[in-house]
Design a protein around this motif. Structure first.
Motif, PDB file in Angstrom:
ATOM      1  N   LEU A  37      26.084  37.571  34.497  1.00 58.68           N
ATOM      2  CA  LEU A  37      26.955  36.767  33.644  1.00 58.68           C
ATOM      3  C   LEU A  37      27.491  35.578  34.420  1.00 58.68           C
ATOM      4  CD1 LEU A  37      28.932  39.621  31.853  1.00 58.68           C
ATOM      5  CD2 LEU A  37      26.858  38.452  31.099  1.00 58.68           C
ATOM      6  N   VAL A  38      27.482  34.416  33.776  1.00 56.97           N
ATOM      7  CA  VAL A  38      27.923  33.175  34.407  1.00 56.97           C
ATOM      8  C   VAL A  38      28.870  32.446  33.451  1.00 56.97           C
ATOM      9  CG1 VAL A  38      25.783  32.978  35.744  1.00 56.97           C
ATOM     10  CG2 VAL A  38      25.936  31.870  33.506  1.00 56.97           C
ATOM     11  N   SER A  39      29.534  31.428  33.989  1.00 54.60           N
ATOM     12  CA  SER A  39      30.440  30.591  33.172  1.00 54.60           C
ATOM     13  C   SER A  39      31.425  31.444  32.388  1.00 54.60           C
ATOM     14  CB  SER A  39      29.642  29.695  32.218  1.00 54.60           C
ATOM     15  OG  SER A  39      28.750  28.863  32.923  1.00 54.60           O
ATOM     16  N   LEU A  40      32.007  32.428  33.037  1.00 59.65           N
ATOM     17  CA  LEU A  40      32.945  33.327  32.371  1.00 59.65           C
ATOM     18  C   LEU A  40      34.269  32.632  32.052  1.00 59.65           C
ATOM     19  CD1 LEU A  40      32.216  36.470  34.530  1.00 59.65           C
ATOM     20  CD2 LEU A  40      31.852  36.313  32.061  1.00 59.65           C
ATOM     21  N   ARG A  41      34.811  32.929  30.899  1.00 63.82           N
ATOM     22  CA  ARG A  41      36.129  32.416  30.515  1.00 63.82           C
ATOM     23  C   ARG A  41      37.220  33.152  31.285  1.00 63.82           C
ATOM     24  NH1 ARG A  41      36.576  33.349  24.351  1.00 63.82           N
ATOM     25  NH2 ARG A  41      38.600  32.341  24.703  1.00 63.82           N
ATOM     26  N   SER A  42      38.420  32.591  31.265  1.00 61.21           N
ATOM     27  CA  SER A  42      39.529  33.212  31.990  1.00 61.21           C
ATOM     28  C   SER A  42      39.910  34.540  31.331  1.00 61.21           C
ATOM     29  CB  SER A  42      40.742  32.285  32.027  1.00 61.21           C
ATOM     30  OG  SER A  42      41.422  32.293  30.786  1.00 61.21           O
ATOM     31  N   GLU A  43      40.303  35.498  32.149  1.00 64.38           N
ATOM     32  CA  GLU A  43      40.685  36.797  31.619  1.00 64.38           C
ATOM     33  C   GLU A  43      41.890  36.694  30.701  1.00 64.38           C
ATOM     34  OE1 GLU A  43      41.028  39.867  34.508  1.00 64.38           O
ATOM     35  OE2 GLU A  43      38.980  39.617  35.269  1.00 64.38           O
ATOM     36  N   ALA A  44      42.832  35.832  31.025  1.00 64.09           N
ATOM     37  CA  ALA A  44      44.019  35.682  30.182  1.00 64.09           C
ATOM     38  C   ALA A  44      43.631  35.205  28.787  1.00 64.09           C
ATOM     39  CB  ALA A  44      44.998  34.706  30.827  1.00 64.09           C
ATOM     40  N   ASP A  45      42.742  34.229  28.709  1.00 66.25           N
ATOM     41  CA  ASP A  45      42.312  33.727  27.398  1.00 66.25           C
ATOM     42  C   ASP A  45      41.570  34.803  26.614  1.00 66.25           C
ATOM     43  OD1 ASP A  45      43.427  31.279  27.942  1.00 66.25           O
ATOM     44  OD2 ASP A  45      41.519  30.276  28.419  1.00 66.25           O
ATOM     45  N   LEU A  46      40.732  35.572  27.291  1.00 64.94           N
ATOM     46  CA  LEU A  46      39.965  36.607  26.602  1.00 64.94           C
ATOM     47  C   LEU A  46      40.874  37.720  26.083  1.00 64.94           C
ATOM     48  CD1 LEU A  46      36.880  36.796  28.975  1.00 64.94           C
ATOM     49  CD2 LEU A  46      36.907  35.963  26.623  1.00 64.94           C
ATOM     50  N   LEU A  47      41.850  38.114  26.866  1.00 63.42           N
ATOM     51  CA  LEU A  47      42.770  39.158  26.413  1.00 63.42           C
ATOM     52  C   LEU A  47      43.616  38.659  25.242  1.00 63.42           C
ATOM     53  CD1 LEU A  47      43.803  40.601  29.878  1.00 63.42           C
ATOM     54  CD2 LEU A  47      42.530  41.805  28.087  1.00 63.42           C
ATOM     55  N   ALA A  48      43.998  37.393  25.292  1.00 64.89           N
ATOM     56  CA  ALA A  48      44.758  36.833  24.176  1.00 64.89           C
ATOM     57  C   ALA A  48      43.917  36.816  22.902  1.00 64.89           C
ATOM     58  CB  ALA A  48      45.234  35.422  24.520  1.00 64.89           C
ATOM     59  N   GLU A  49      42.631  36.446  23.027  1.00 63.77           N
ATOM     60  CA  GLU A  49      41.761  36.443  21.860  1.00 63.77           C
ATOM     61  C   GLU A  49      41.535  37.859  21.341  1.00 63.77           C
ATOM     62  OE1 GLU A  49      37.339  34.863  20.432  1.00 63.77           O
ATOM     63  OE2 GLU A  49      38.239  34.044  22.256  1.00 63.77           O
ATOM     64  N   ALA A  50      41.435  38.824  22.253  1.00 66.29           N
ATOM     65  CA  ALA A  50      41.238  40.206  21.829  1.00 66.29           C
ATOM     66  C   ALA A  50      42.445  40.716  21.056  1.00 66.29           C
ATOM     67  CB  ALA A  50      40.969  41.091  23.050  1.00 66.29           C
ATOM     68  N   ARG A  51      43.638  40.305  21.457  1.00 66.34           N
ATOM     69  CA  ARG A  51      44.831  40.759  20.733  1.00 66.34           C
ATOM     70  C   ARG A  51      44.843  40.249  19.295  1.00 66.34           C
ATOM     71  NH1 ARG A  51      47.168  40.372  25.999  1.00 66.34           N
ATOM     72  NH2 ARG A  51      47.608  38.141  25.757  1.00 66.34           N
ATOM     73  N   GLY A  52      44.221  39.111  19.065  1.00 65.45           N
ATOM     74  CA  GLY A  52      44.168  38.558  17.715  1.00 65.45           C
ATOM     75  C   GLY A  52      42.785  38.621  17.112  1.00 65.45           C
ATOM     76  N   ALA A  53      41.991  39.602  17.504  1.00 64.05           N
ATOM     77  CA  ALA A  53      40.591  39.677  17.069  1.00 64.05           C
ATOM     78  C   ALA A  53      40.483  39.699  15.553  1.00 64.05           C
ATOM     79  CB  ALA A  53      39.922  40.919  17.660  1.00 64.05           C
ATOM     80  N   ARG A  54      39.526  38.920  15.035  1.00 56.80           N
ATOM     81  CA  ARG A  54      39.315  38.847  13.596  1.00 56.80           C
ATOM     82  C   ARG A  54      38.529  40.050  13.095  1.00 56.80           C
ATOM     83  NH1 ARG A  54      35.859  33.562  12.611  1.00 56.80           N
ATOM     84  NH2 ARG A  54      37.035  32.796  14.397  1.00 56.80           N
TER      85      ARG A  54
END
Length: 462
Positions: A37-54
């Motif tokens: 895996l490359v070009s990974l997004r920041s963990e903080a952004d991913l966790l924030a998106e997971a909290r509001g998952a559609r």
């Protein structure tokens, strides 16, 4: 639901945030060794998106998009220094469909430069290493996706397949990869959408269930493209056996490294015990004619796609030798040669249609050799036979690719060297659900991805 499957595998609660936390821990534990895996997004952004998952069929499921496709806000390097750092301004259609279904894009999966060659290495992100032996190749061009699946970093992944790119790396990673019927998953809207019918996007997964659920999301016509084939419904997949025609080495035409055929034949014996009928079939078409048609149409397609880069001397200097070879070959072809190649393709399609009156699927290995040294450019010989091109060692995949047939790579077990290999099950046009159903029956009998995982650190043990 896939989210629950991921949670169970990673010993996590079945919520998007908990699954994301466990996924990121697994990535930290293993990705440094395999570079999948490359070009990974920041963990903080991913966790924030997971909290509001559609909501949706892929709600909260982490995915990484192959680095040949565009995912808005992430780089699309295509493994080339010419495009390193180029950030996509919008999603490709199938990526947009995955997001709309609730998937969370965490980054990109590694690929060879421009996807050329079944060996995932490029000057931008380096080499992806085999999950079962990091000194060896992961295959390609969806090598990053396959290794991410094998090592438990992902449950499902997208990929693309011109010359086995969803099948070879899946076989070398002990997971599932599927080249769908051409047109089922729409391709790019730019460039030629009428004449070039060799490459397609498709799903990879740790299970046939995952394949079906991702394919349902990816599939469906695009009014801006001419070859759409309608919808795919995961609910149409039912576990089933069938009659399989084993083609082996195509009557001796395809050189095979020692142990590849034996491992596949042992898997076919297991399939017989699971209720499948397996029959040996003679080579149904001239392999030399298939190869001539393939390298003509492939070079013609690559020259059309990458030709503008070749025309700029500075850009040309940055192209890998395989790309330059393909472009120069493609540009040297006459219209008559391209037409003749397509006639061969048409003849093979007609012949193959008749084969499926005798069997439900054709079977071939996913590759002609075992994973090779990660530092090699490509195999130069198999079983004493010299390989005359950078991709000749993957000749076994072209019967399906040349005429757009669906083909699913299923794990076939391990050789005496401890390395995995896969079987291609190739079906008639439109038989995607039936192929996944056969893969599901095989999965229930073997459970290979979980029965023989790679010996790597895990989040729990890291």
């Amino acid at each position: 639901m896939l989210l629950a499957d991921i949670a169970a595998r990673l010993s996590s609660a079945a919520t998007p945030e908990a699954v994301m936390e466990a996924t990121l821990a697994q990535i930290r534990a293993v990705n440094g060794e395999v570079n999948a895996l490359v070009s990974l997004r920041s963990e903080a952004d991913l966790l924030a998106e997971a909290r509001g998952a559609r909501e949706g069929p892929l709600a909260g499921v982490p995915v990484a998009i192959k680095d040949l496709a565009n995912a808005e806000g992430l780089p699309t390097s295509m493994g080339s220094p010419l495009f390193a750092g180029q950030v996509a301004v919008e999603d490709d259609l199938f990526v947009a469909r995955m997001r709309a279904a609730g998937a969370i894009v965490i980054g990109k999966s590694n690929t060879p430069e421009f996807g050329l060659g079944s060996h995932t290495v490029n000057p931008v992100h380096g080499a992806t290493r085999n999950a079962y032996d990091p000194a060896l190749s992961a295959g390609g061009s969806s090598g990053g996706a396959a290794v991410a699946l094998a090592t438990g970093m992902l449950e499902i992944a997208d990929g693309s397949d011109m010359m086995g790119s969803l099948r070879n790396p899946a076989g070398w990673a002990n997971v599932y990869g599927m080249r769908p019927t051409f047109g089922l998953v729409p391709g790019a809207r730019k460039g030629d959408t009428f004449l070039n019918m060799l490459a397609t996007n498709g799903p990879m997964a740790r299970s046939p269930k995952g394949l079906a659920q991702l394919l349902e999301v990816q599939a469906g016509p695009d009014p801006m493209q001419p070859h759409g084939r309608g919808l795919f419904r995961a609910e149409d997949v039912e576990p089933r056996t069938g009659r399989i025609g084993w083609l082996g080495d195509w009557g001796g035409a395809y050189p095979m490294e020692a142990g590849v055929l034996a491992t596949c034949e042992a898997a076919l014996d297991e399939m017989r015990r699971a209720g499948f009928e397996v029959v040996e079939m003679a080579a149904p078409f001239d392999a030399g004619a298939l190869w001539r048609s393939w390298i003509c149409l492939r070079s013609w397609a690559v020259a059309g796609a990458l030709g503008p880069l070749y025309d700029d001397p500075e850009m040309r200097a940055a192209l890998k030798p395989a790309a330059i070879w393909e472009i120069e070959r493609g540009r040297a072809l006459s219209a008559a040669e391209v037409h003749a190649a397509s006639v061969i393709r048409s003849d093979w399609f007609a012949r193959a249609a008749g084969l499926f009156d005798e069997v439900d699927a054709l079977a071939l290995p996913t590759a002609q050799c075992w994973p090779f040294d990660v530092d090699l450019v490509h195999p130069t010989g198999i079983a004493g036979v010299a390989m005359d091109t950078y991709h000749r060692w993957m000749e076994v995949v072209i019967p399906a690719s040349l005429i757009g047939l669906p083909a699913i790579a299923v794990p076939a077990g391990f050789g005496t060297n401890g390395l995995p290999v896969g079987l291609q099950l190739v079906g008639r046009q439109g038989s995607d659900a039936a192929l996944i159903g056969m893969a599901e029956m095989w999965h229930r009998a073997t459970g290979w991805p979980d029965a023989r995982p790679p010996e790597m650190p895990s989040a729990q043990g890291a």
